[in-house]
Design a protein around this motif. Structure first.
Motif, PDB file in Angstrom:
ATOM      1  N   GLN A  24      -4.792  -3.803  -4.992  1.00  0.00           N
ATOM      2  CA  GLN A  24      -5.962  -3.490  -5.807  1.00  0.00           C
ATOM      3  C   GLN A  24      -5.568  -2.811  -7.115  1.00  0.00           C
ATOM      4  O   GLN A  24      -6.134  -3.091  -8.178  1.00  0.00           O
ATOM      5  N   CYS A  25      -4.607  -1.908  -7.036  1.00  0.00           N
ATOM      6  CA  CYS A  25      -4.204  -1.173  -8.241  1.00  0.00           C
ATOM      7  C   CYS A  25      -3.476  -2.069  -9.231  1.00  0.00           C
ATOM      8  O   CYS A  25      -3.572  -1.850 -10.449  1.00  0.00           O
ATOM      9  N   THR A  70       0.845  -1.193   0.000  1.00  0.00           N
ATOM     10  CA  THR A  70       0.000   0.000   0.000  1.00  0.00           C
ATOM     11  C   THR A  70       0.881   1.244   0.000  1.00  0.00           C
ATOM     12  O   THR A  70       2.054   1.183   0.373  1.00  0.00           O
ATOM     13  N   SER A  93     -10.525   4.199  -1.946  1.00  0.00           N
ATOM     14  CA  SER A  93     -10.950   2.870  -1.525  1.00  0.00           C
ATOM     15  C   SER A  93     -12.264   2.422  -2.154  1.00  0.00           C
ATOM     16  O   SER A  93     -12.552   1.225  -2.194  1.00  0.00           O
ATOM     17  N   SER A  94     -13.080   3.346  -2.639  1.00  0.00           N
ATOM     18  CA  SER A  94     -14.345   3.011  -3.289  1.00  0.00           C
ATOM     19  C   SER A  94     -14.851   4.243  -4.021  1.00  0.00           C
ATOM     20  O   SER A  94     -14.420   5.372  -3.752  1.00  0.00           O
ATOM     21  N   ILE A 136      -6.413   3.508  -1.311  1.00  0.00           N
ATOM     22  CA  ILE A 136      -6.514   2.225  -1.989  1.00  0.00           C
ATOM     23  C   ILE A 136      -5.162   1.534  -1.884  1.00  0.00           C
ATOM     24  O   ILE A 136      -4.121   2.187  -1.685  1.00  0.00           O
ATOM     25  N   ALA A 190     -11.320  -4.181  -9.261  1.00  0.00           N
ATOM     26  CA  ALA A 190     -10.153  -4.112  -8.377  1.00  0.00           C
ATOM     27  C   ALA A 190     -10.473  -4.785  -7.045  1.00  0.00           C
ATOM     28  O   ALA A 190      -9.740  -4.623  -6.081  1.00  0.00           O
ATOM     29  N   GLY A 191     -11.568  -5.534  -6.998  1.00  0.00           N
ATOM     30  CA  GLY A 191     -12.087  -6.069  -5.750  1.00  0.00           C
ATOM     31  C   GLY A 191     -13.046  -5.052  -5.167  1.00  0.00           C
ATOM     32  O   GLY A 191     -14.251  -5.250  -5.106  1.00  0.00           O
ATOM     33  N   GLU A 192     -12.526  -3.948  -4.723  1.00  0.00           N
ATOM     34  CA  GLU A 192     -13.233  -2.715  -4.411  1.00  0.00           C
ATOM     35  C   GLU A 192     -12.306  -1.589  -4.846  1.00  0.00           C
ATOM     36  O   GLU A 192     -11.137  -1.814  -5.110  1.00  0.00           O
ATOM     37  N   GLY A 193     -12.835  -0.392  -4.929  1.00  0.00           N
ATOM     38  CA  GLY A 193     -11.974   0.725  -5.295  1.00  0.00           C
ATOM     39  C   GLY A 193     -12.698   1.727  -6.151  1.00  0.00           C
ATOM     40  O   GLY A 193     -13.755   1.453  -6.732  1.00  0.00           O
TER      41      GLY A 193
END
Length: 391
Positions: free
Chosen positions: A253-254, A27, A52-53, A249, A189-192
């Motif tokens: 995820q990125c 992160t 993050s979302s 985020i 991205a899963g979430e993001g």
């Protein structure tokens, strides 16, 4: 079961995450900046702030736009609750302007009427419903006249285009645009989420707000006597310069999102073809029609395919239709219950009947499967099931 939406993950996505886990920062590392730059390159925006979302992005955008006590934010009643909740998070007042029944997008005419009644409005949040772009030049003109920022809710619309052919998110008629990377969206991205902007001052504030309100980049210190010793900056020193949030985020995820972004155009092309095929499939239906105009297929990001069904005419409730489809292995959903009809908003003295176009649409709406891996055979199964159930 064929769901209404589903992500697509391949070996290149898995490898991207695995490589990051084997050697990268988890992160606050370089993958976040790499993804932000890639989104800028794709959309044509100057700046991007990954969060993050999309809900977090809407909140930060509302704060950056000046929404707060004594001010308002106007959005569409047909949207996910996050679009209007951003006003509540910022201690402002959410307001709604009814939709254009032909597009299910925010009506510029209704928006102008609401803004005339509420000069305290600081932000307008048009929602590109299903991925179909709003009439942004008209909305921007109305918002500018009222002195309000424009924040495009592009959660459905990554990969879509405006009428002039440019990418949604370039902010040619907006101050900020917010995208989502939830698994059922265009890329996962899963979430993001991410906020794009062309305004450097907004960008700098979004960067601070994303991480506790702590100064970032080359923001000047408010207490330079604490920040420097003998003319040199103290390496440990930082300042919380306003109340911010923990909306960062991760690089994990990125890494996934960056890999997915490389496939976005192919994802959109497949979704577009499925939508065009659905349009043809439903041409002969009497009690069912596409909710949005076929002429918008070349522009849309195609997050959703929604049909309008005359449930009264077929003599069945929507719940009964959904259960019959489920028995045939077809998933469906409703996008959305009008936000003013939700209990929290009713307690804020909102009246769903004040938005007749939204309510009429809601009573007829049904979302059917649309995603990259939906096969033609599965699409035909969906159409056949609807023919049996709806008639």
């Amino acid at each position: 079961m064929i769901p209404y939406g589903r992500h697509h993950i391949d070996e290149s996505d898995i490898a991207a995450v695995s490589d990051l886990l084997r050697g990268g920062m988890l992160t606050q590392g370089p993958m976040v900046e790499a993804f932000e730059q890639a989104i800028c390159d794709y959309t044509g925006a100057r700046f991007a702030v990954a969060v993050s979302s999309a809900t977090a992005g809407l909140h930060l955008a509302a704060v950056a736009a000046g929404v707060g006590p004594g001010t308002s934010l106007v959005t569409s009643p047909i949207t996910f609750v996050a679009s209007s909740n951003a006003a509540l998070y910022a201690n402002g007042r959410p307001l709604f302007a009814d939709i254009d029944p032909a597009t299910i997008n925010l009506s510029p005419q209704r928006l102008e009427e609401i803004l005339a009644l509420h000069p305290e409005t600081r932000a307008v949040v048009p929602v590109h419903f299903g991925g179909l772009p709003c009439d942004m030049p008209a909305i921007k003109a109305v918002a500018d006249k009222a002195g309000a920022h424009v924040i495009e809710d592009g959660a459905h619309a990554l990969g879509g285009r405006y009428l002039d052919g440019s990418r949604i998110g370039n902010n040619s008629n907006a101050d900020m645009t917010v995208f989502s990377f939830h698994p059922v969206k265009a890329i996962a991205a899963g979430e993001g989420g991410i906020v794009t902007t062309n305004d450097e001052a907004l960008y700098r504030r979004l960067i601070r707000l994303r991480s506790h309100g702590i100064n970032k980049l080359d923001d000047p210190f408010e207490l330079p006597e604490q920040a420097f010793t003998d003319g040199a900056q103290n390496p440990w020193y930082h300042e919380m310069q306003e109340l911010g949030y923990h909306y960062r985020i991760t690089d994990i995820q990125c890494a996934l999102a960056l890999s997915q972004l490389k496939k976005l155009d192919s994802f959109i092309a497949r979704r577009r073809q499925l939508a065009i095929d659905y349009d043809a499939d439903f041409a002969g239906f009497e009690n069912l029609r596409p909710a949005q105009p076929p002429e918008g297929r070349d522009l849309s990001g195609h997050h959703l395919y929604v049909v309008r069904i005359d449930f009264d005419k077929i003599g069945k409730t929507r719940g009964a239709v959904m259960l019959e489809l489920r028995e045939r292995g077809i998933g469906s959903q409703v996008h959305y219950i009008p936000v003013p009809a939700q209990p929290v908003y009713r307690r804020l003295q909102m009246r769903p009947e004040d938005y007749p176009n939204a309510m009429e649409y809601y009573h007829q709406a049904l979302t059917i499967p649309l995603f990259y891996d939906l096969s033609d055979e599965q699409r035909q199964s969906v159409v056949g099931a609807l023919r049996d159930v709806v008639g």
